[in-house]
Design a protein around this motif. Structure first.
Motif, short mmCIF file in Angstrom:
data_model
loop_
_atom_site.label_atom_id
_atom_site.label_comp_id
_atom_site.label_asym_id
_atom_site.label_seq_id
_atom_site.Cartn_x
_atom_site.Cartn_y
_atom_site.Cartn_z
N GLN A 317 17.67 24.19 43.06
CA GLN A 317 18.17 25.59 43.02
C GLN A 317 19.33 25.30 42.20
OE1 GLN A 317 18.54 27.74 46.91
NE2 GLN A 317 19.28 29.60 45.53
N VAL A 318 19.63 26.38 41.40
CA VAL A 318 20.89 26.45 40.38
C VAL A 318 21.90 27.27 41.24
CG1 VAL A 318 21.85 27.25 38.29
CG2 VAL A 318 19.63 26.29 38.40
N PRO A 319 22.91 26.87 41.65
CA PRO A 319 23.89 27.60 42.36
C PRO A 319 24.37 29.00 41.58
CG PRO A 319 24.84 25.59 41.57
CD PRO A 319 23.45 25.50 41.17
N ALA A 320 25.43 29.81 42.01
CA ALA A 320 25.85 30.65 41.46
C ALA A 320 26.76 30.00 40.42
CB ALA A 320 27.12 31.56 42.33
N LEU A 321 27.16 30.62 39.09
CA LEU A 321 27.77 29.86 37.94
C LEU A 321 28.77 30.75 37.34
CD1 LEU A 321 24.65 28.50 36.21
CD2 LEU A 321 26.08 27.16 37.97
N ASN A 322 30.15 29.85 36.83
CA ASN A 322 30.84 30.50 35.94
C ASN A 322 30.48 29.78 34.67
OD1 ASN A 322 32.25 32.02 37.84
ND2 ASN A 322 33.71 30.65 38.32
N MET A 323 30.57 30.60 33.68
CA MET A 323 30.36 30.18 32.27
C MET A 323 31.06 30.81 31.14
SD MET A 323 26.29 30.68 31.96
CE MET A 323 26.34 32.40 32.24
N ILE A 347 29.34 25.37 31.57
CA ILE A 347 28.76 25.98 32.53
C ILE A 347 29.16 25.23 33.94
CG2 ILE A 347 26.78 26.52 33.96
CD1 ILE A 347 25.27 26.71 31.45
N LYS A 348 29.83 25.76 34.90
CA LYS A 348 30.14 25.00 36.39
C LYS A 348 30.00 26.06 37.60
CE LYS A 348 33.60 21.64 34.66
NZ LYS A 348 34.92 21.39 34.71
N PRO A 349 29.44 25.31 38.76
CA PRO A 349 29.16 26.40 39.83
C PRO A 349 30.50 27.06 40.15
CG PRO A 349 28.33 24.02 40.14
CD PRO A 349 29.25 23.86 38.95
N ILE A 381 35.55 25.11 20.61
CA ILE A 381 36.29 25.42 21.79
C ILE A 381 37.71 25.92 21.22
CG2 ILE A 381 35.11 23.98 23.52
CD1 ILE A 381 37.22 21.77 22.95
N LYS A 382 38.07 25.88 20.04
CA LYS A 382 39.09 26.31 19.54
C LYS A 382 39.02 27.93 19.19
CE LYS A 382 40.32 21.65 17.41
NZ LYS A 382 40.57 21.29 15.94
N ARG A 383 38.00 28.42 19.37
CA ARG A 383 37.93 29.85 19.01
C ARG A 383 37.97 30.57 20.36
NH1 ARG A 383 35.71 30.73 14.06
NH2 ARG A 383 34.63 32.89 14.82
N ARG A 384 37.90 32.02 20.28
CA ARG A 384 37.98 32.59 21.43
C ARG A 384 36.87 32.46 22.52
NH1 ARG A 384 38.79 39.20 20.63
NH2 ARG A 384 40.97 38.32 19.65
N THR A 385 37.43 32.54 23.69
CA THR A 385 36.49 32.21 24.93
C THR A 385 35.98 33.40 25.54
OG1 THR A 385 37.65 30.13 25.41
CG2 THR A 385 36.40 30.65 27.04
N TYR A 386 34.91 33.36 25.53
CA TYR A 386 34.22 34.44 26.45
C TYR A 386 33.93 34.05 27.88
CZ TYR A 386 34.39 37.21 22.20
OH TYR A 386 34.81 37.84 20.97
N CYS A 387 33.98 34.73 29.20
CA CYS A 387 33.76 34.20 30.40
C CYS A 387 32.45 35.17 30.98
CB CYS A 387 34.97 34.31 31.37
SG CYS A 387 36.26 33.24 30.87
N LEU A 388 31.54 34.50 31.62
CA LEU A 388 30.62 35.03 32.09
C LEU A 388 30.12 34.55 33.57
CD1 LEU A 388 29.78 34.21 29.12
CD2 LEU A 388 28.00 35.68 29.40
N GLU A 389 29.47 35.33 34.32
CA GLU A 389 28.94 34.83 35.83
C GLU A 389 27.37 34.72 35.88
OE1 GLU A 389 31.17 36.97 38.49
OE2 GLU A 389 32.95 36.10 38.01
N MET A 390 26.80 34.14 36.61
CA MET A 390 25.42 34.29 36.76
C MET A 390 25.19 33.87 38.15
SD MET A 390 22.47 32.00 34.98
CE MET A 390 22.39 32.81 33.38
N ASN A 391 24.28 34.76 38.91
CA ASN A 391 23.77 34.59 40.09
C ASN A 391 23.09 33.18 40.26
OD1 ASN A 391 25.44 36.97 40.92
ND2 ASN A 391 23.45 37.90 40.58
N SER A 392 23.02 32.72 41.70
CA SER A 392 22.01 31.58 41.83
C SER A 392 20.44 31.87 41.66
CB SER A 392 22.35 31.23 43.31
OG SER A 392 21.34 30.22 43.55
N PHE A 393 19.77 30.93 41.21
CA PHE A 393 18.39 31.64 41.03
C PHE A 393 17.59 30.03 41.08
CE2 PHE A 393 19.95 30.26 37.14
CZ PHE A 393 18.90 29.27 36.29
#
Length: 393
Positions: A317-323, A347-349, A381-393
């Motif tokens: 199972q893939v946990p909830a993630l911060n991306m 990607i990290k949990p 990674i020197k460019r603008r960073t966009y943060c996203l979240e993903m639920n566990s699946f």
């Protein structure tokens, strides 16, 4: 005509190879690594046969993926029981991946689906390594005997470094599209990094004046189209990225890579449980599409902490993630390769971000891929960073 017996009074020929100590032979065998070559070494002599199981560095190259439809019905049930759980799980891996990915492809529409024609939902498969001799767990295909990796490794007692190479990546992608991922696992996902590009143009030679300050090029000089270079942009994602399906395509890349990684991780459980001497385990593929890595601490974590299996398929199972996501419409690398629509996803949990000391992006993302793609990650990674979240699946 009978042979003439050797004169016992004459000096006997010396086999200098026999004078080598076991430690030197083991050093040679560890340099060989390949499990098939080591198997042939076992047939040379009793001494070799006793030393090969002590090899610490082993490489298993999986020959093929055999569809169960190609196996005779009369023998499939008996061999399925003999093959043990690892072979059975290999048969289920593609069936486990196909359903969620097909549903995702239907949601996003037929265009740009990277899964078209790559998986058949009505058949399952098993991974196997060719062999010249029979054993339990064998699969017969066209007169050739095949074994699952767990069968091949059964007689190795002191493996420390294990590398398993699949014949190809699980994800079917169009020609010219770049998709690479690397994932680290313990009992669950520790981190994953994905590098993708809508197209790759190689050996582009442009003048220095055609480049912007951030290493990106004026793409009109390549295609003859309008000026869409990003040398003077601020690293933002253009509005067209959201409207022309670019974001949807990256969602497919991300979820499909995570599913492939979690399916590989699930299949490694029996090997990890059986070989407690392991210090490092790598499961990769000949295409260089994906790499799953586990170090000694991560391997021990999986042994003592049961993994959480997905109820939908045979995978972890893939946990909830911060991306974090970085994007560049056109990215030119120092060797002249141009990535169109270059995207990097780290990607990290979610729980890990709160419980563990944050490691800088540059320190682990820059070493995730071999060159020239390591350089691409450093540039992105020197460019603008966009943060996203993903639920566990």
């Amino acid at each position: 005509m009978s042979s003439v017996p050797s004169d016992p009074l004459l000096p006997q020929p010396i086999d200098h190879f026999d004078r080598l100590p076991d430690s030197i032979l083991l050093l040679i065998f560890n340099k060989i690594g390949d499990v098939k070559a080591l198997g042939r070494c076992c047939l040379v002599s009793r001494r070799f046969h006793s030393l090969v199981p002590q090899v610490e560095n082993v490489v298993v190259r999986v020959d093929c993926v055999i569809s169960d439809d190609d196996c005779s019905p009369s023998s499939s049930s008996d061999k399925s029981r003999a093959a043990g759980p690892f072979s059975n799980l290999f048969r289920l891996v593609f069936g486990g991946i196909v359903k969620p990915l097909q549903a995702l492809g239907q949601f996003l529409g037929p265009k740009r689906s990277i899964l078209n024609g790559t998986l058949n939902p009505h058949s399952s498969s098993s991974l196997s390594v060719g062999s010249d001799c029979g054993d339990d767990g064998e699969l017969d295909q066209g007169g050739v005997t095949h074994h699952s990796p767990t069968q091949v490794l059964r007689n190795f007692k002191e493996i420390r470094f294990l590398r398993i190479e699949l014949p190809s990546g699980e994800l079917g992608i169009d020609d010219g599209v770049l998709l690479k991922w690397r994932a680290d696992f313990g009992s669950t996902l520790d981190n994953c990094v994905i590098l993708g590009a809508a197209s790759v143009i190689k050996d582009v030679h442009l003048q220095v004046s055609e480049f912007g300050n951030d290493g990106c090029c004026n793409y009109s000089n390549i295609t003859g189209g309008s000026n869409v270079g990003i040398g003077d942009d601020n690293g933002s994602i253009p509005e067209s990225f959201y409207t022309n399906g670019g974001l949807k395509l990256r969602v497919v890349w991300t979820i499909s890579s995570l599913i492939a990684a979690s399916a590989r991780h699930y299949l490694l459980q029996p090997i990890i449980a059986e070989h407690k001497t392991l210090d490092s385990l790598i499961l990769t593929d000949a295409d260089g599409q994906g790499v799953l890595r586990m170090n000694r601490d991560q391997l021990e974590e999986l042994r003592v902490k049961p993994l959480s299996a997905s109820s939908a398929s045979k995978r972890t199972q893939v946990p909830a993630l911060n991306m974090k996501l970085w994007y560049a419409p056109h990215l030119e690398l120092p060797n002249g390769v141009v990535l169109k629509g270059a995207t990097l996803v780290a990607i990290k949990p979610s729980e890990q971000s709160a419980s563990k000391k944050e490691v800088s992006d540059a320190s682990w993302l820059s070493t995730a891929f071999e060159e020239p793609y390591g350089t691409a990650a450093k540039m992105l990674i020197k460019r603008r960073t966009y943060c996203l979240e993903m639920n566990s699946f």
